[in-house]
Design an enzyme around this catalytic site. Structure first.
Site, PDB file in Angstrom:
ATOM      1  N   GLU A   6       0.889  -1.160   0.000  1.00 19.51           N
ATOM      2  CA  GLU A   6       0.000   0.000   0.000  1.00 19.51           C
ATOM      3  C   GLU A   6       0.921   1.201   0.000  1.00 19.51           C
ATOM      4  OE1 GLU A   6      -1.073   2.997   1.160  1.00 19.51           O
ATOM      5  OE2 GLU A   6      -2.207   2.395   2.946  1.00 19.51           O
TER       6      GLU A   6
ATOM      7  N   CYS B 258      -2.209   7.790   4.831  1.00 21.93           N
ATOM      8  CA  CYS B 258      -2.252   7.350   3.426  1.00 21.93           C
ATOM      9  C   CYS B 258      -3.437   7.974   2.703  1.00 21.93           C
ATOM     10  CB  CYS B 258      -2.425   5.845   3.328  1.00 21.93           C
ATOM     11  SG  CYS B 258      -1.404   4.924   4.452  1.00 21.93           S
TER      12      CYS B 258
END
Lengths: 521, 521
Positions: free
Chosen positions: A258, A295
């Site tokens: 990720e 994120c």
């Protein structure tokens, strides 16, 4: 910590750094050796057979025991995590709750048992021209999983975070490569896992944890023949390096990386006109939450030029310039943030709308929030403006009209999230834009903020490349368990020798798809 | 055939070969150019938006229309496929039925609609400390899929085979790279798809089909930025070459390569003692079915030395030596089969148990069935004996005792299937061997043969490397659709703008997981 034993084969030592002050914190940490990594993987492989067959109740008890041991650490853990990460106490307490919550969620998933996706097609001995055999399949754990701790979640995406919890839930032993920014926090959590494993009678090799101040141990772990999957949350560069290492193996394994994104937010004209101040205050908070180190931080705002957009910009600029500065995770991250954000401000056509003041004496650790602006034309022609800047930064793109807005959308790469801020009555007008946005993202949000990722069954935290390297899986929510399994079909097998999930009579009372219908019968 | 138009940019021409006689068959085929590949992918991307939103009923109608058009080809298709593949008429008829059956299965799957795995977690506005948002996710098609036709299933794993059917079912446009061994069969089936697309009003770019007598068009297709997934059934070398090409792309995409295996069969002592002749006759048929040209062909038999094993060997040798020779798919495959099987017979410790006679005049196309034997010790020490030999060949490994049998099992790599032949009462004694075998396979069969892969919901046709490069997916059965999708989550979305699968009231009446329970409500 290899299979329950603390080893220190290396004479080198490194120390933790107080993120706010730059001072060393107590505790000696020993980089692991290649031999340690090999020992950890062999122990994991040895533990795998016992662990995968340990049964749902005992596996769930192990996960719950980890959660309880972490909770029991109390203030000791909070203080250490605050010192190492620079994150405020309230955030660390919240993150501890999220971490134990995730462990308990996966424990419930394992106890309930239906997650294995049991599918049963019963025999049709009289079918012509050929009899149909009895075929039953379910998901099975793949084997040892290597988890890389993330810098920005010292608890929830680190030693006992979502990756570890979901891999253990799947039935896979875990080897954690500790993030060097929070070694003391990791030591406390690792010891909690060890206690939980001992208390619930798990095989020792089910968990190991290796330190390294550099990259070599991580490389050995990813290349090791016994490693069956790898998880990583961090930078594009880091994620791609691990994926490349895995691709060079003689036996391929998946790397779930990720790698973050810029999480575009499209501000539709109606909302900008009707409630520019509300939107500005929502986004000032979201952009600067946790010093922008998420994120899902909204790094890109898109709007069509209008009076409403002007009001939004002026209010957001005012709010962001007043944001108190915050300690970033590491001096390196802080330096990188300021270097990259200043560089972007030098790019053609980029103007500064707002910059907050740094405060405190330890300037090297403090972030200034930044809001920049650029026209759609300049944005489309300059790929650099589409790169993530990790920190409390956002770029506002001003489009002339809807057509230009669509061109901006068409220039975007894959994202973890996309957000639309719009009034109910105007959404129908923008269905084409919304449809285009849905094709580049893992999650699409209406009238909210992308930060704050709910840990639930329906969550998708993983978008098209380069947000992740595999958009088919999620690293948050219960479906994260599906990263560590593969199906196995049993044909015409003797009922008593089948796994209980597939036996006649459904002894575990789980949901199963029998002859294409979901049932608990 | 690019998006409904026949193009012949290349002046080169190649012809189909009659597999049995080596003579040219009627029809000129033009290798595609790089430009053709680019045109096909651009047309596919253009068609994607319309096709993915076309609705379940129309998509299912398209799949059913393809099946009907293929059935309508009748004897013309059968004759051509027999000529090009060398497979007998009954096999081609059966395979045609399987092909249309697969298309209709996927049509039913799409009509029923639950395959999208809709997961809904409803909002909890009063949750403390933070309200829980409403989150709903489902699977969405990824975009254009490149399908490589397989030599050994000119219909069921070729132009309108399982890969094409499952990709179209998922909502993805398809570009087929035709296998050069059956260009005429492919032309007939491709025209059938074209007619079905026109009759059901599908966008033209939804299907294209490119010829090539070499590798260059395949390389261009795999490397093209608009390609989102690739499927392949064939050799290890071919599959790995495509996976490598994909890994070199700047944007990663999955390649699903089914590369075959040796499909070990473990013969337990009880069965060998009780029914050696029955086992021998079952396996003589399975090893030589379709000239041994199945991915699931039993290429390895394992047993512990005993009188029963001796009887089995003697009966199987007798049966296999009497098997009539058969035409193989291509002269190249036939040559390869004989070269590799003769080479193995020269390996240390390998002895020949049986070899059937070649018949007919066209010896270059005819296979001789071969049964060879080797001790466990020699087998374990020689990796070459574990490689697949594509054709009617099987190697029987003789172990001294159960311990040696376990060592043989431990030496095996990943497999598509593993089979146990045993009496009910002896299975409990071999649970360790069975457990070890379950770890290296995608399907484990009791008292059957691995050939004959049922097309159903519970089928898993895909095992650990090197049987496939990704054991998490299947290329046979309805779950094959999951190779071409990714999840997308909608957060706090306006109900009427959600896909119908996720709307309140469940307008499509599909199975959905709502707050962690499967329901049609």
């Amino acid at each position: 910590m290899v299979a329950g034993r603390y080893v220190s084969s290396e004479s080198r030592v490194f120390h933790a750094i107080n993120a706010a002050t730059g001072e060393s914190l107590p505790g000696d940490f020993y980089p692991a050796t290649e031999q340690d990594a090999d020992d950890a993987l062999k122990a994991a492989q040895g533990a795998f057979k016992e662990y995968r067959l340990v049964g749902n109740e005992r596996r769930a008890a192990f996960l719950r025991a980890i959660a309880a041991e972490i909770s029991a650490l109390g203030a000791v853990l909070t203080e250490r995590a605050v010192a190492e990460s620079g994150l405020p106490e309230a955030r660390i307490s919240g993150e501890t709750g999220r971490t134990t919550g995730q462990l308990n969620l996966f424990a419930s998933l394992v106890e309930e048992g239906s997650w294995v996706d049991a599918v049963i097609d019963t025999a049709q001995p009289d079918r012509k021209p050929l009899a149909r055999p009895d075929i039953r399949k379910m998901l099975n754990p793949v084997g040892p999983v290597v988890v890389f701790g993330a810098s920005n979640f010292p608890l929830a995406f680190s030693v006992a975070g979502g990756d570890t919890a979901s891999a253990l839930a799947a039935g896979c032993p875990v080897i954690v490569k500790v993030h060097p920014a929070h070694p003391g926090t990791s030591a406390l959590v690792g010891a909690a896992i060890l206690k939980a494993a001992a208390a619930t009678g798990m095989p020792e090799g089910v968990f190991s944890m290796l330190y390294d101040s550099g990259y070599s141990v991580g490389e050995v772990l990813v290349g090791h023949p016994l490693t069956k999957a790898v998880t990583f949350t961090g930078s594009y560069k880091g994620g791609m390096a691990l994926a490349k290492l895995a691709a060079e193996r003689s036996t391929p394994i998946p790397v779930f990386a990720e790698m973050g994104s810029i999480n575009p937010v499209v501000l539709l004209p109606g909302s900008l006109q009707k409630r520019p101040h509300e939107l500005a205050s929502k986004y000032a908070a979201s952009i600067t939450l946790g010093a922008g180190q998420f994120c899902t931080n909204p790094g890109l705002l898109l709007g069509i030029k209008s009076e409403g957009l002007d009001s939004f910009i002026s209010e957001l600029s005012k709010l962001m310039s007043e944001i108190p500065s915050a300690t970033m995770l590491t001096p390196g991250i802080c330096k990188n943030y300021h270097t990259l954000s200043e560089e972007v401000l030098q790019e053609k056509g980029v103007s500064l709308f707002a910059r907050s003041e740094k405060s405190g004496t330890a300037e090297f650790s403090q972030s200034a929030a930044i809001l920049a602006g650029v026209t759609a034309t300049e944005f489309i022609s300059n790929p650099r403006l589409r790169e993530e800047i990790f920190g409390p930064y956002s770029l506002l793109v001003l489009a002339e009209d809807e057509a230009e807005l669509e061109q901006v959308v068409a220039s975007l790469e894959g994202q973890l999230t996309v957000t639309i801020m719009g009034e109910e009555e105007e959404l129908e007008t923008y269905t084409d834009v919304i449809d285009s946005l849905s094709q580049i993202t893992g999650r699409i949000i209406l009238n909210g903020v992308p930060t704050g990722v709910e840990v639930c069954h329906a969550m998708q935290h993983g978008g098209p490349f380069p947000a992740t390297n595999d958009s088919r899986f999620t690293s948050v929510g219960s479906d994260a368990v599906y990263r560590f399994v593969r199906p196995l079909a049993w044909q015409d097998w003797k009922n008593e020798l089948l796994p209980p999930e597939l036996q006649d009579g459904n002894p575990l009372a789980i949901w199963r798809k029998v002859n294409n219908n979901w049932t608990k019968d």
